[in-house]
Design a protein around this motif. Sequence first.
Motif, PDB file in Angstrom:
ATOM      1  N   GLN A 132       0.813  -1.193   0.033  1.00 35.39           N
ATOM      2  CA  GLN A 132      -0.128  -0.072  -0.108  1.00 35.39           C
ATOM      3  C   GLN A 132       0.707   1.405  -0.074  1.00 35.39           C
ATOM      4  O   GLN A 132       0.536   2.283  -0.633  1.00 35.39           O
ATOM      5  CB  GLN A 132      -0.929  -0.003   1.269  1.00 35.39           C
ATOM      6  CG  GLN A 132      -1.921   0.928   1.120  1.00 35.39           C
ATOM      7  CD  GLN A 132      -3.021   0.958   2.253  1.00 35.39           C
ATOM      8  OE1 GLN A 132      -2.726   1.000   3.485  1.00 35.39           O
ATOM      9  NE2 GLN A 132      -4.445   0.777   1.878  1.00 35.39           N
ATOM     10  N   TYR A 155       2.288   1.625  -3.439  1.00 33.97           N
ATOM     11  CA  TYR A 155       1.107   2.361  -4.251  1.00 33.97           C
ATOM     12  C   TYR A 155       1.081   3.777  -4.254  1.00 33.97           C
ATOM     13  O   TYR A 155       0.961   4.454  -5.190  1.00 33.97           O
ATOM     14  CB  TYR A 155      -0.217   1.776  -3.888  1.00 33.97           C
ATOM     15  CG  TYR A 155      -1.368   2.230  -4.592  1.00 33.97           C
ATOM     16  CD1 TYR A 155      -1.342   2.660  -5.908  1.00 33.97           C
ATOM     17  CD2 TYR A 155      -2.759   2.122  -3.999  1.00 33.97           C
ATOM     18  CE1 TYR A 155      -2.516   2.988  -6.683  1.00 33.97           C
ATOM     19  CE2 TYR A 155      -3.776   2.597  -4.672  1.00 33.97           C
ATOM     20  CZ  TYR A 155      -3.764   2.932  -6.212  1.00 33.97           C
ATOM     21  OH  TYR A 155      -4.690   3.562  -6.691  1.00 33.97           O
ATOM     22  N   ALA A 202       0.532  -1.058  -9.293  1.00 32.15           N
ATOM     23  CA  ALA A 202       0.891  -0.737  -7.787  1.00 32.15           C
ATOM     24  C   ALA A 202      -0.572  -1.136  -7.289  1.00 32.15           C
ATOM     25  O   ALA A 202      -0.679  -1.758  -6.061  1.00 32.15           O
ATOM     26  CB  ALA A 202       1.063   0.620  -7.673  1.00 32.15           C
ATOM     27  N   ARG A 203      -1.791  -0.582  -7.898  1.00 30.08           N
ATOM     28  CA  ARG A 203      -2.998  -0.746  -7.240  1.00 30.08           C
ATOM     29  C   ARG A 203      -3.345  -2.186  -7.288  1.00 30.08           C
ATOM     30  O   ARG A 203      -4.130  -2.849  -6.282  1.00 30.08           O
ATOM     31  CB  ARG A 203      -4.186  -0.252  -8.115  1.00 30.08           C
ATOM     32  CG  ARG A 203      -5.506   0.118  -7.602  1.00 30.08           C
ATOM     33  CD  ARG A 203      -6.577   0.544  -8.287  1.00 30.08           C
ATOM     34  NE  ARG A 203      -7.729   0.561  -7.772  1.00 30.08           N
ATOM     35  CZ  ARG A 203      -8.899  -0.699  -8.113  1.00 30.08           C
ATOM     36  NH1 ARG A 203      -8.110  -1.661  -8.629  1.00 30.08           N
ATOM     37  NH2 ARG A 203      -9.931  -0.558  -7.524  1.00 30.08           N
TER      38      ARG A 203
END
Length: 217
Positions: free
Chosen positions: A24, A27, A52-53
């Motif tokens: 996270q 991200y 990344a998501r």
Amino acid sequence: MNDHEPLIPKHGGYRRLKSFQVAQLAYDVTVRFCDLYVEKRSRTRDQMVQAARSGVQNIAEGSSASATSKKTEIKLTQVARASLEELRLDYEDFLRQRGLETLEPQHPALRRFKALQPKTLPEVQAWVAAERQQATDGHGASGTGQEVSRSSVPGGERPCASLSSACLAANAALSLLNLACYLLDRQVTRLAADFENEGGFTERLYRVRTAKRNRQR
């Protein structure tokens, strides 16, 4: 086996997973990095943010599915790992194509970054600002006006003045992604071992029903 084994065990605790927390943060760093350093209309920009998501979302989805499908949990955790590997390559390409340095794990700046163990995007930004400030004036003050502890600089080592903010940010992201991928590899290994030893939902259903019939006799 416990006679009171629940059919639907506790699941979905992904927010406590270190792999989720690091992914996270990677991200958040990637969204900010792309805003600053990647052409807004570039396809690479969208791909980096989506990769990344995907890493974050698939860890969460896999954890939530774990109660009824260990196979799905393993599959989605591996998808998360693959997404973060794709993102790692994008950062490596960014540095290589611009002639920027990919820092070795023992580089003083990276050693300070790892020692910091950042949990939030502002902490990563403060590290970048502190490294740049130390390189330019030697006073150890961060760009936020906060003092950087000189005890965190081993043996008087200082960052190279040639490291730009983009270079530092990309290397910080790579460090986070290396850690996230390592954690996910360990997570998949553990999940596979659990599946081998305990089976999945079908096996648990059989055990629970058998235990119930035994209690009713």
